[in-house]
Design a protein around this motif. Structure first.
Motif, mmCIF file in Angstrom:
data_model
loop_
_atom_site.group_PDB
_atom_site.id
_atom_site.type_symbol
_atom_site.label_atom_id
_atom_site.label_comp_id
_atom_site.label_asym_id
_atom_site.label_seq_id
_atom_site.Cartn_x
_atom_site.Cartn_y
_atom_site.Cartn_z
ATOM 1 N N LYS A 149 90.610 3.229 -0.146
ATOM 2 C CA LYS A 149 91.477 2.216 -0.751
ATOM 3 C C LYS A 149 91.649 2.455 -2.247
ATOM 4 C CE LYS A 149 90.510 -1.361 2.678
ATOM 5 N NZ LYS A 149 90.004 -2.725 2.939
ATOM 6 N N GLN B 295 91.542 5.381 -3.670
ATOM 7 C CA GLN B 295 92.421 6.543 -3.773
ATOM 8 C C GLN B 295 93.867 6.147 -3.511
ATOM 9 O OE1 GLN B 295 91.343 9.498 -4.927
ATOM 10 N NE2 GLN B 295 89.356 8.519 -5.131
ATOM 11 N N ASP B 296 94.085 5.246 -2.554
ATOM 12 C CA ASP B 296 95.440 4.765 -2.271
ATOM 13 C C ASP B 296 96.028 4.039 -3.485
ATOM 14 O OD1 ASP B 296 95.464 5.770 0.297
ATOM 15 O OD2 ASP B 296 94.811 3.888 1.230
ATOM 16 N N ILE C 191 93.244 11.968 -0.431
ATOM 17 C CA ILE C 191 93.613 10.976 0.587
ATOM 18 C C ILE C 191 93.802 11.651 1.942
ATOM 19 C CG2 ILE C 191 95.446 9.391 1.322
ATOM 20 C CD1 ILE C 191 95.873 8.703 -1.617
ATOM 21 N N ARG D 236 91.555 10.681 5.140
ATOM 22 C CA ARG D 236 92.269 9.990 6.219
ATOM 23 C C ARG D 236 92.358 10.810 7.504
ATOM 24 N NH1 ARG D 236 95.372 5.524 5.737
ATOM 25 N NH2 ARG D 236 95.496 5.781 3.464
#
Length: 271
Positions: free
Chosen positions: A78, A80-81, A117, A121
């Motif tokens: 989160k 990194q997002d 990411i 992910r």
């Protein structure tokens, strides 16, 4: 060992002080560092470049961890997002408002962040600690968007661009909060993650120093150039907030390094 004794004595004394004294010492240390930077660094705009460079070094440490250890444990997807979001928005604003070296640096940082990411992910999803990464990002994204809608630059740029500019400033200030929540939940921070977060702390301090010293050098004219109203003050407040958010962690990181500890263990209440 002899070199560590004075440092250990100082850190022990600081740790025993009440919160108000610790806060005072932190402010004094920050002001002393600003004074030192003002005389050591002649072109204070280089501090922003240095901040971006340190941020890139921190992300490089993350990439090394992901590629070598094949694990993303302890990392917040989160965070990194949120970092990718504010970098993308800032990159867009830079392209349409002022194309310079900052644009190139933001592009490089965004590219490496997107790679991190992707690794978390997809490639290393099995080691992602999703249950620990439980910070609700809507709690920061929505307030930042609303704040940007009401408090933004009053320059001659398009209205939407000015809102985007304010949004990325506000979001950057709080983008590290999910990562701090992960560390708060685990209490144990492995070396590469600790190096990365410390790099973020240094980068945020250099960025804050850049703005403060630029305001001092211009005798307040920089604030006028940013516009009028609350926006100039909010820029400085955002820089200061993101610096102090990481100050506590950086203290324990430095203490751990001088203590020869490879793994950082955070006391209760930290971050």
């Amino acid at each position: 060992m002899a070199q560590r004794r004075p440092i250990h004595a100082v850190t022990t004394w600081v740790r025993r002080q009440p919160p108000k004294v610790k806060a005072f010492l932190a402010v004094v240390s920050g002001m002393a560092a600003l004074v030192l930077l003002r005389f050591v660094v002649h072109d204070h705009d280089n501090l922003f470049v240095a901040a971006e460079a340190v941020h890139s070094i921190g992300i490089s440490v993350l990439i090394y961890k992901l590629l070598k250890e094949k694990t993303c444990a302890g990392l917040s997807l989160k965070s990194q997002d949120l970092t990718a979001i504010f970098l993308a928005v800032r990159l867009y604003c830079s392209l349409v408002m002022e194309y310079d070296i900052h644009t190139v640096l933001d592009l490089a940082t965004l590219g490496t962040t997107l790679f991190v990411i992707y690794m978390i992910r997809f490639k290393l999803k099995s080691s992602y600690m999703e249950d620990k990464d439980n910070f609700a990002t809507s709690y920061v994204v929505v307030p930042c968007a609303l704040l940007a809608l009401f408090i933004h630059p009053t320059t001659s740029h398009y209205f939407l661009h000015r809102i985007f500019w304010a949004f990325c400033v506000y979001l950057e200030a709080v983008s590290v909060l999910p990562q701090l929540r992960v560390m708060q939940n685990t209490k144990i921070v492995e070396p590469f993650t600790a190096h990365y977060v410390f790099a973020l702390g240094v980068a945020r301090f250099l960025s804050c120093a850049h703005w403060v010293l630029q305001v001092i050098d211009s005798r307040g004219q920089l604030l006028t150039a940013l516009g009028y109203g609350l926006w100039p003050s909010m820029v400085l407040i955002s820089e200061i907030v993101q610096t102090f958010i990481l100050a506590d962690f950086c203290y324990y990181y430095v203490k751990s390094v001088f203590g020869g500890q490879l793994v950082l263990r955070l006391p209760s209440g930290v971050v």
